[in-house]
Design a protein around this motif. Structure first.
Motif, short mmCIF file in Angstrom:
data_model
loop_
_atom_site.label_atom_id
_atom_site.label_comp_id
_atom_site.label_asym_id
_atom_site.label_seq_id
_atom_site.Cartn_x
_atom_site.Cartn_y
_atom_site.Cartn_z
N GLU A 1 -22.53 -41.28 -8.91
CA GLU A 1 -23.16 -40.16 -8.18
C GLU A 1 -24.51 -40.15 -7.86
OE1 GLU A 1 -20.44 -39.35 -7.03
OE2 GLU A 1 -18.98 -39.39 -8.65
N PHE A 2 -25.32 -40.62 -7.95
CA PHE A 2 -26.87 -40.86 -7.72
C PHE A 2 -27.54 -39.98 -6.20
CE2 PHE A 2 -30.41 -42.61 -5.96
CZ PHE A 2 -31.42 -41.29 -6.76
N PRO A 3 -26.52 -40.45 -5.58
CA PRO A 3 -26.33 -40.62 -3.71
C PRO A 3 -26.43 -38.93 -3.54
CG PRO A 3 -25.31 -42.39 -3.41
CD PRO A 3 -25.45 -41.40 -4.82
N HIS A 4 -25.58 -37.80 -4.17
CA HIS A 4 -25.44 -36.43 -4.32
C HIS A 4 -26.04 -35.68 -4.51
CE1 HIS A 4 -20.79 -38.29 -4.26
NE2 HIS A 4 -21.25 -37.81 -3.36
N LEU A 5 -26.79 -36.18 -5.37
CA LEU A 5 -28.19 -35.56 -6.32
C LEU A 5 -29.21 -34.80 -4.66
CD1 LEU A 5 -29.43 -37.34 -9.40
CD2 LEU A 5 -29.07 -35.69 -9.60
N ALA B 1 -15.78 -43.87 3.60
CA ALA B 1 -15.27 -43.01 3.12
C ALA B 1 -15.39 -42.93 1.26
CB ALA B 1 -13.26 -42.54 3.87
N PHE B 2 -14.95 -43.64 0.87
CA PHE B 2 -14.64 -44.07 -0.78
C PHE B 2 -16.28 -43.98 -0.93
CE2 PHE B 2 -10.63 -46.35 -1.10
CZ PHE B 2 -9.73 -45.66 -0.26
N ALA B 3 -17.15 -44.57 0.16
CA ALA B 3 -18.59 -44.84 -0.26
C ALA B 3 -18.78 -43.14 -0.40
CB ALA B 3 -19.33 -44.96 0.43
N ALA B 4 -18.97 -42.12 0.67
CA ALA B 4 -19.24 -40.88 0.96
C ALA B 4 -18.99 -39.85 -0.26
CB ALA B 4 -19.32 -40.41 2.46
N ALA C 1 -26.01 -57.65 -1.90
CA ALA C 1 -27.05 -57.64 -1.35
C ALA C 1 -26.24 -56.56 -0.10
CB ALA C 1 -28.42 -58.24 -1.34
N GLU C 2 -25.78 -57.77 0.71
CA GLU C 2 -25.08 -57.59 1.65
C GLU C 2 -23.90 -57.01 1.86
OE1 GLU C 2 -24.74 -61.90 2.78
OE2 GLU C 2 -26.19 -62.25 3.42
N HIS C 3 -23.42 -56.62 0.44
CA HIS C 3 -21.85 -56.04 0.67
C HIS C 3 -22.27 -55.45 -0.65
CE1 HIS C 3 -19.71 -59.18 3.00
NE2 HIS C 3 -20.34 -60.32 2.43
N HIS C 4 -22.99 -54.51 -0.49
CA HIS C 4 -23.12 -53.16 -1.84
C HIS C 4 -22.51 -52.37 -1.70
CE1 HIS C 4 -26.19 -50.56 0.76
NE2 HIS C 4 -26.37 -51.97 1.48
N ALA C 5 -22.08 -51.78 -0.27
CA ALA C 5 -21.60 -50.51 -0.55
C ALA C 5 -19.98 -51.08 -0.98
CB ALA C 5 -21.49 -50.52 1.13
N VAL C 6 -19.75 -51.32 -0.84
CA VAL C 6 -18.05 -51.68 -0.95
C VAL C 6 -18.40 -52.79 -2.35
CG1 VAL C 6 -18.29 -53.78 0.23
CG2 VAL C 6 -16.05 -52.89 0.14
N ALA C 7 -19.08 -53.14 -1.83
CA ALA C 7 -19.56 -53.16 -3.96
C ALA C 7 -19.34 -52.69 -5.11
CB ALA C 7 -20.40 -54.91 -4.63
N SER C 8 -20.40 -51.57 -4.39
CA SER C 8 -20.17 -50.08 -5.42
C SER C 8 -18.65 -49.77 -5.90
CB SER C 8 -21.32 -50.13 -4.72
OG SER C 8 -22.81 -50.01 -5.27
N VAL C 9 -18.44 -49.14 -4.72
CA VAL C 9 -16.94 -48.56 -4.00
C VAL C 9 -16.29 -49.16 -5.11
CG1 VAL C 9 -15.04 -48.44 -2.86
CG2 VAL C 9 -17.79 -47.88 -2.53
#
Lengths: 206, 206
Positions: free
Chosen positions: A119-123, B30-33, B107-115
């Protein structure tokens, strides 16, 4: 009686710092269950056994709660790492102590660590900068040990920054995979990483 | 024209698999946001330029989208790791190749990997088991390399399971700290971890 006992903490249930601590615990649980965005102040109040107005006595917004959790978590982790690095012994011994403490901390605090990381981005930008400042201080403790070990010839390190980050990653990722249901305790996990860390810097522990 | 071009993909905008791919990309964003819980089917439809009914043609629920993202992500990561392990060379060379590919992939897929990592608890039990099965296959590739290197004397590994997990952690944690704004490329990150991985098994790369 049972309900009063369950809510009672040292200092009494109405002592301000105790209520704030209960709210932080409630916020961590709510964020873990629903995510920061979907959590309402009412969710947090209800978990803490307070009215929504009772939350605002202590925290003016959800973001303030997330910030307090992040600052507290990173502050604790920094203290744990600094204490471990300040023990006596060779740079390798002290690196092992840091790995032991930092990995065990991420097992013990896996739930709040995951929330704080994700949730770091929500700070707010100012709060993100503050947390990044604490992370840099944690990194610096490890970098200093690697520089010291490289200077006295006890470690082989190609790039201090990259190696410190990889060492921290091993410990931080514990919060992702650890579950209280697994057979190993946080202390046992600490021993594993205390043995693995020195290997990455070409210094085996004895 | 501009809007049609922006949405156009190989195969045409109405080709089913292309629409499904667009929906997966929209769901990941959307999940990331907002997090899985706070995201509505309408959010995903709107990001993909479809009506909510258009989502249901392809996916019956938000969970199905999360499952598809998880299965696709883990499937790709497994393929990348298997391909790297199947290159020619010593066990150490192949471990370096696995570390290079797996860290660059995160690194390339960091956003979807985090979700996918953080929202894992929101999968149904059957889908969680399926994803855990893919993770075990990734682990097995690394464990096999460590067993091979230990057998031929080129690696020193105390515990195959713990060491494989620590190696994977270094790469998986890249998804947490990587940002497209940092100076290093995924390929450069891959080189760093290709050099660090063999150190953890007592085998320096030449």
């Amino acid at each position: 009686m049972t309900s009063a006992t369950a809510q009672q903490r040292p200092g009494g249930p109405d002592e301000p710092s105790t209520t704030a601590a209960r709210l932080l615990e409630a916020a961590a649980g709510a964020f873990a269950a629903k995510g920061f965005h979907a959590t309402t102040t009412r969710d947090i109040a209800s978990r803490a056994g307070l009215s929504p107005a009772g939350v605002y006595v202590h925290f003016s917004s959800k973001e303030q709660l997330l910030h307090a959790l992040s600052a507290q978590g990173h502050g604790q982790a920094l203290a744990v790492v600094r204490d471990a690095a300040a023990t006596s012994g060779s740079p390798t011994d002290r690196l092992a102590a840091v790995m032991r403490a930092f990995s065990a901390w991420h097992a013990e605090h896996h739930a709040v660590a995951s929330v704080v990381q994700y949730e770091f981005p929500h700070l707010t930008p100012a709060h993100r900068d503050e947390v990044l400042g604490l992370r840099k201080q944690i990194d610096e403790v490890v970098r200093d040990l690697l520089r010291e070990g490289r200077a006295d010839g006890s470690m082989t390190v190609d790039d201090v920054r990259d190696t410190a980050l990889a060492l921290m990653s091993m410990c931080i990722d514990v919060a992702r995979w650890y579950s209280p249901h697994i057979a190993r305790t946080p202390a046992q996990i600490g021993e594993t990483y205390a043995a693995l860390g020195p290997r990455l810097v070409g210094a085996r522990q004895h």
